[in-house]
Motif scaffolding. Structure first.
Motif, PDB file in Angstrom:
ATOM      1  N   CYS A   1       0.829  -1.197   0.000  1.00  6.32           N
ATOM      2  CA  CYS A   1       0.000   0.000   0.000  1.00  6.32           C
ATOM      3  C   CYS A   1       0.868   1.253   0.000  1.00  6.32           C
ATOM      4  CB  CYS A   1      -0.948   0.002   1.191  1.00  6.32           C
ATOM      5  SG  CYS A   1      -0.192  -0.367   2.779  1.00  6.32           S
ATOM      6  N   GLY A   2       0.295   2.285  -0.559  1.00  5.89           N
ATOM      7  CA  GLY A   2       1.007   3.551  -0.628  1.00  5.89           C
ATOM      8  C   GLY A   2       0.107   4.648  -1.139  1.00  5.89           C
ATOM      9  N   ALA A   3       0.691   5.792  -1.404  1.00  2.00           N
ATOM     10  CA  ALA A   3      -0.077   6.946  -1.871  1.00  2.00           C
ATOM     11  C   ALA A   3       0.746   7.726  -2.890  1.00  2.00           C
ATOM     12  CB  ALA A   3      -0.463   7.841  -0.700  1.00  2.00           C
ATOM     13  N   TYR A   4       0.072   8.170  -3.926  1.00  2.00           N
ATOM     14  CA  TYR A   4       0.667   9.077  -4.905  1.00  2.00           C
ATOM     15  C   TYR A   4       0.022  10.443  -4.747  1.00  2.00           C
ATOM     16  CZ  TYR A   4       2.915   5.147  -7.230  1.00  2.00           C
ATOM     17  OH  TYR A   4       3.699   4.051  -7.512  1.00  2.00           O
ATOM     18  N   HIS A   5       0.823  11.466  -4.993  1.00  2.00           N
ATOM     19  CA  HIS A   5       0.356  12.846  -4.867  1.00  2.00           C
ATOM     20  C   HIS A   5       0.561  13.561  -6.191  1.00  2.00           C
ATOM     21  CE1 HIS A   5       0.272  12.090  -0.555  1.00  2.00           C
ATOM     22  NE2 HIS A   5       1.474  11.566  -0.682  1.00  2.00           N
ATOM     23  N   LEU A   6      -0.495  14.149  -6.703  1.00  6.51           N
ATOM     24  CA  LEU A   6      -0.442  14.897  -7.947  1.00  6.51           C
ATOM     25  C   LEU A   6      -0.603  16.378  -7.663  1.00  6.51           C
ATOM     26  CD1 LEU A   6      -1.203  12.004  -9.031  1.00  6.51           C
ATOM     27  CD2 LEU A   6      -2.405  13.184 -10.884  1.00  6.51           C
ATOM     28  N   VAL A   7       0.263  17.191  -8.247  1.00  8.91           N
ATOM     29  CA  VAL A   7       0.113  18.641  -8.215  1.00  8.91           C
ATOM     30  C   VAL A   7       0.061  19.109  -9.667  1.00  8.91           C
ATOM     31  CG1 VAL A   7       1.100  20.847  -7.533  1.00  8.91           C
ATOM     32  CG2 VAL A   7       1.368  18.843  -6.050  1.00  8.91           C
ATOM     33  N   VAL A   8      -1.047  19.727 -10.038  1.00 11.83           N
ATOM     34  CA  VAL A   8      -1.222  20.257 -11.384  1.00 11.83           C
ATOM     35  C   VAL A   8      -1.090  21.770 -11.316  1.00 11.83           C
ATOM     36  CG1 VAL A   8      -2.746  20.471 -13.363  1.00 11.83           C
ATOM     37  CG2 VAL A   8      -2.755  18.362 -12.010  1.00 11.83           C
ATOM     38  N   ASN A   9      -0.213  22.330 -12.132  1.00 12.67           N
ATOM     39  CA  ASN A   9      -0.039  23.773 -12.211  1.00 12.67           C
ATOM     40  C   ASN A   9      -0.574  24.279 -13.539  1.00 12.67           C
ATOM     41  OD1 ASN A   9       1.471  24.558  -9.709  1.00 12.67           O
ATOM     42  ND2 ASN A   9       2.872  22.992 -10.494  1.00 12.67           N
TER      43      ASN A   9
ATOM     44  N   PRO B   1      -8.473  28.507 -11.801  1.00 13.69           N
ATOM     45  CA  PRO B   1      -7.494  27.987 -10.822  1.00 13.69           C
ATOM     46  C   PRO B   1      -6.160  27.626 -11.464  1.00 13.69           C
ATOM     47  CG  PRO B   1      -9.186  26.357 -11.270  1.00 13.69           C
ATOM     48  CD  PRO B   1      -9.636  27.608 -11.949  1.00 13.69           C
ATOM     49  N   ASP B   2      -5.091  28.081 -10.820  1.00 14.18           N
ATOM     50  CA  ASP B   2      -3.755  27.794 -11.359  1.00 14.18           C
ATOM     51  C   ASP B   2      -3.086  26.621 -10.662  1.00 14.18           C
ATOM     52  OD1 ASP B   2      -3.232  28.964  -8.939  1.00 14.18           O
ATOM     53  OD2 ASP B   2      -1.766  30.415  -9.697  1.00 14.18           O
ATOM     54  N   GLN B   3      -3.758  26.035  -9.676  1.00  8.54           N
ATOM     55  CA  GLN B   3      -3.190  24.838  -9.052  1.00  8.54           C
ATOM     56  C   GLN B   3      -4.299  23.941  -8.513  1.00  8.54           C
ATOM     57  OE1 GLN B   3      -0.620  24.430  -5.225  1.00  8.54           O
ATOM     58  NE2 GLN B   3       0.859  24.658  -6.904  1.00  8.54           N
ATOM     59  N   ALA B   4      -4.077  22.636  -8.612  1.00  5.77           N
ATOM     60  CA  ALA B   4      -4.991  21.633  -8.060  1.00  5.77           C
ATOM     61  C   ALA B   4      -4.165  20.445  -7.591  1.00  5.77           C
ATOM     62  CB  ALA B   4      -6.018  21.198  -9.088  1.00  5.77           C
ATOM     63  N   ARG B   5      -4.676  19.765  -6.581  1.00  7.23           N
ATOM     64  CA  ARG B   5      -3.937  18.654  -5.977  1.00  7.23           C
ATOM     65  C   ARG B   5      -4.844  17.452  -5.781  1.00  7.23           C
ATOM     66  NH1 ARG B   5       0.789  20.296  -3.125  1.00  7.23           N
ATOM     67  NH2 ARG B   5       1.166  22.546  -3.327  1.00  7.23           N
ATOM     68  N   ALA B   6      -4.235  16.289  -5.786  1.00  7.33           N
ATOM     69  CA  ALA B   6      -4.980  15.067  -5.488  1.00  7.33           C
ATOM     70  C   ALA B   6      -4.055  14.069  -4.810  1.00  7.33           C
ATOM     71  CB  ALA B   6      -5.549  14.452  -6.758  1.00  7.33           C
ATOM     72  N   THR B   7      -4.640  13.269  -3.923  1.00  3.03           N
ATOM     73  CA  THR B   7      -3.946  12.153  -3.300  1.00  3.03           C
ATOM     74  C   THR B   7      -4.651  10.874  -3.705  1.00  3.03           C
ATOM     75  OG1 THR B   7      -3.253  13.484  -1.402  1.00  3.03           O
ATOM     76  CG2 THR B   7      -3.278  11.086  -1.109  1.00  3.03           C
ATOM     77  N   VAL B   8      -3.865   9.876  -4.068  1.00  2.00           N
ATOM     78  CA  VAL B   8      -4.410   8.618  -4.576  1.00  2.00           C
ATOM     79  C   VAL B   8      -3.920   7.466  -3.707  1.00  2.00           C
ATOM     80  CG1 VAL B   8      -4.713   7.158  -6.610  1.00  2.00           C
ATOM     81  CG2 VAL B   8      -4.218   9.600  -6.899  1.00  2.00           C
ATOM     82  N   ASP B   9      -4.858   6.712  -3.139  1.00  6.81           N
ATOM     83  CA  ASP B   9      -4.529   5.520  -2.365  1.00  6.81           C
ATOM     84  C   ASP B   9      -4.372   4.347  -3.325  1.00  6.81           C
ATOM     85  OD1 ASP B   9      -4.702   4.133   0.536  1.00  6.81           O
ATOM     86  OD2 ASP B   9      -5.742   2.883  -0.923  1.00  6.81           O
ATOM     87  N   VAL B  10      -3.284   3.586  -3.154  1.00  5.74           N
ATOM     88  CA  VAL B  10      -2.979   2.467  -4.050  1.00  5.74           C
ATOM     89  C   VAL B  10      -2.730   1.209  -3.231  1.00  5.74           C
ATOM     90  CG1 VAL B  10      -1.311   1.549  -5.716  1.00  5.74           C
ATOM     91  CG2 VAL B  10      -2.046   3.934  -5.862  1.00  5.74           C
ATOM     92  N   ARG B  11      -3.331   0.088  -3.648  1.00  6.47           N
ATOM     93  CA  ARG B  11      -3.107  -1.225  -3.026  1.00  6.47           C
ATOM     94  C   ARG B  11      -2.818  -2.227  -4.130  1.00  6.47           C
ATOM     95  NH1 ARG B  11      -4.423  -0.384   2.737  1.00  6.47           N
ATOM     96  NH2 ARG B  11      -4.953   1.829   2.664  1.00  6.47           N
ATOM     97  N   VAL B  12      -1.734  -2.991  -3.967  1.00  5.54           N
ATOM     98  CA  VAL B  12      -1.321  -3.931  -5.014  1.00  5.54           C
ATOM     99  C   VAL B  12      -0.954  -5.282  -4.393  1.00  5.54           C
ATOM    100  CG1 VAL B  12      -0.512  -2.172  -6.639  1.00  5.54           C
ATOM    101  CG2 VAL B  12       1.033  -3.020  -4.872  1.00  5.54           C
ATOM    102  N   PRO B  13      -1.252  -6.390  -5.097  1.00  8.42           N
ATOM    103  CA  PRO B  13      -1.006  -7.707  -4.518  1.00  8.42           C
ATOM    104  C   PRO B  13       0.421  -8.221  -4.690  1.00  8.42           C
ATOM    105  CG  PRO B  13      -2.135  -7.936  -6.604  1.00  8.42           C
ATOM    106  CD  PRO B  13      -2.017  -6.459  -6.346  1.00  8.42           C
ATOM    107  N   THR B  14       1.158  -7.697  -5.673  1.00  9.53           N
ATOM    108  CA  THR B  14       2.494  -8.223  -5.961  1.00  9.53           C
ATOM    109  C   THR B  14       3.459  -7.088  -6.279  1.00  9.53           C
ATOM    110  OG1 THR B  14       2.061  -8.455  -8.334  1.00  9.53           O
ATOM    111  CG2 THR B  14       1.499 -10.350  -6.918  1.00  9.53           C
TER     112      THR B  14
ATOM    113  N   SER C   1       4.467  12.625  -7.157  1.00  6.97           N
ATOM    114  CA  SER C   1       5.386  12.177  -6.114  1.00  6.97           C
ATOM    115  C   SER C   1       4.728  11.046  -5.330  1.00  6.97           C
ATOM    116  CB  SER C   1       5.746  13.335  -5.171  1.00  6.97           C
ATOM    117  OG  SER C   1       4.584  13.841  -4.536  1.00  6.97           O
ATOM    118  N   GLY C   2       5.494  10.508  -4.387  1.00  7.62           N
ATOM    119  CA  GLY C   2       4.969   9.408  -3.579  1.00  7.62           C
ATOM    120  C   GLY C   2       5.240   8.062  -4.210  1.00  7.62           C
ATOM    121  N   GLY C   3       4.552   7.064  -3.734  1.00  5.81           N
ATOM    122  CA  GLY C   3       4.743   5.703  -4.222  1.00  5.81           C
ATOM    123  C   GLY C   3       4.356   4.701  -3.151  1.00  5.81           C
TER     124      GLY C   3
END
Length: 379
Positions: free
Chosen positions: A187-195, A249-262, A288-290
């Motif tokens: 498990c982990g998280a990715y973070h996106l920043v859009v400019n 808007p000149d910036q937007a952000r998102a966080t993504v939860d990720v779960r992988v079996p292998t 960023s993230g992982g």
């Protein structure tokens, strides 16, 4: 068979000691981010570990509770019992969610995840030492203080002890009905920043490049990565963007939860995130993230440990099932090193992180006997 029955009988005879230990540890509230509270719990736990014969070493941390390492017996190699005594509940939760015994259950904050598991490991160790079972390896316990927020201050210690170990037994809660965990998703998280580019939304919107619009495009791409049939869980869980109602808007952000079996799936998902590129070329995307915890895969070593545990359970008089879960634990780290790891050996119950958190009282002594018997079979 005789040894397993002796272990069972000892653990059943010490049921009240086990319950008292569970209750006391639960009453020492220990939210991860409150170092003083966690260290108070750690001091009580250290005292109890020493009382049953452990050689206890505190692993100090400046911003988190001090981790505890306890050693029993001697030998050139070791078996590691692993778990954590931090919880998700704030100090004061015990007033709102007091210890309560009803219908064969004991309720309380952090009791299932995973104060009872620590007590199970302690009674299993007492059983081995006090009935005179010969141990050819050291038995080492590592109880940590930041598992609930990613194990950043404990990971190095966990991996160091795992590398010294022939097997790792994780005292996290069981699956429903007592099944062990032979796989966990990474498990982990990715973070996106859009400019993008700001502009007046009413006068000259064409001069702007909306970061929110671009993020919406990217969310659709990210959503397409999810494949539940393959065990890939990819979910956008947080989104923000924009400053005012009349500004592109000149910036937007998102966080993504990720779960992988292998590990293979982890590499596939990571590559997909790194390939994300803007639909609107006037915008940019920073990823960023992982993966924070690698997957615990059901390797041959994990399967062998489960089979040994299944044999012990059969001698105790019941069938022991196995399964997987989407949540991670510190066992993910040890398994990723190639060290045989078996998870979910702690209490049977329900409600981790929930108001109905509880353990099944009657099953606790035999759970300790299972752990003790498994340690013998690893010898």
């Amino acid at each position: 068979m005789d040894t397993i029955i002796r272990l069972r009988d000892f653990c059943r005879a010490e049921r009240e000691w086990l319950l008292e230990t569970v209750k006391t540890l639960t009453c020492f509230e220990s939210p991860t981010t409150d170092k003083a509270a966690v260290d108070r719990c750690g001091a009580e736990l250290a005292s109890r570990l020493e009382a049953i014969g452990g050689r206890v070493t505190r692993l100090p941390r400046p911003d988190r509770g001090d981790h505890l390492l306890a050693e029993f017996g001697c030998g050139a190699s070791q078996v590691l019992l692993l778990g954590h005594f931090d919880t998700v509940w704030p100090v004061g939760q015990l007033d709102r969610m007091p210890l309560m015994r009803a219908n064969g259950r004991l309720y309380g904050p952090g009791i299932f995840d995973m104060k009872a598991g620590i007590a199970v490991g302690m009674l299993a160790t007492r059983a081995l030492l006090e009935i005179g079972t010969p141990l050819s390896r050291r038995l080492v316990m590592l109880w940590t203080t930041d598992e609930e927020i990613g194990s950043h201050s404990s990971r190095a210690a966990i991996e160091d002890e795992a590398r010294r170990s022939d097997a790792v037994l994780v005292l996290e809660p069981s699956l429903p009905g007592g099944a062990l965990k032979t796989s966990r998703k990474g498990c982990g998280a990715y973070h996106l920043v859009v400019n993008g580019r700001a502009a007046h939304a009413g006068i000259e919107p064409e001069k702007g490049a909306s970061a929110v619009h671009e993020l919406a495009h990217q969310i659709l791409r990210i959503d397409a990565l999810q494949n539940l049939e393959r065990g890939l869980s990819v979910n956008v869980v947080q989104v923000s963007g924009g400053l005012r109602s009349n500004v592109i808007p000149d910036q937007a952000r998102a966080t993504v939860d990720v779960r992988v079996p292998t590990e293979e799936a982890a590499a596939e998902i990571d590559a997909a995130f790194r390939r994300l590129c803007p639909v609107d070329e006037r915008t940019t995307i920073d990823v960023s993230g992982g993966l924070e915890r690698p997957p615990l895969e059901r390797t041959a070593g994990v399967a062998r440990l489960y089979e040994e545990a299944r044999i012990v359970a059969f001698e105790l008089g019941y069938e022991l099932a196995e399964g997987g879960t989407g949540g991670g634990s510190d066992g993910n780290f040890t398994a990723a090193l190639g060290v045989p790891t078996l998870d979910g050996l702690g209490a049977i119950g329900d409600g981790a992180h929930a108001l109905h958190e509880h353990i099944d009282i009657d099953s606790l002594p035999d759970r300790a006997a299972l752990v003790a018997g498994l340690i013998i079979r690893i010898q």
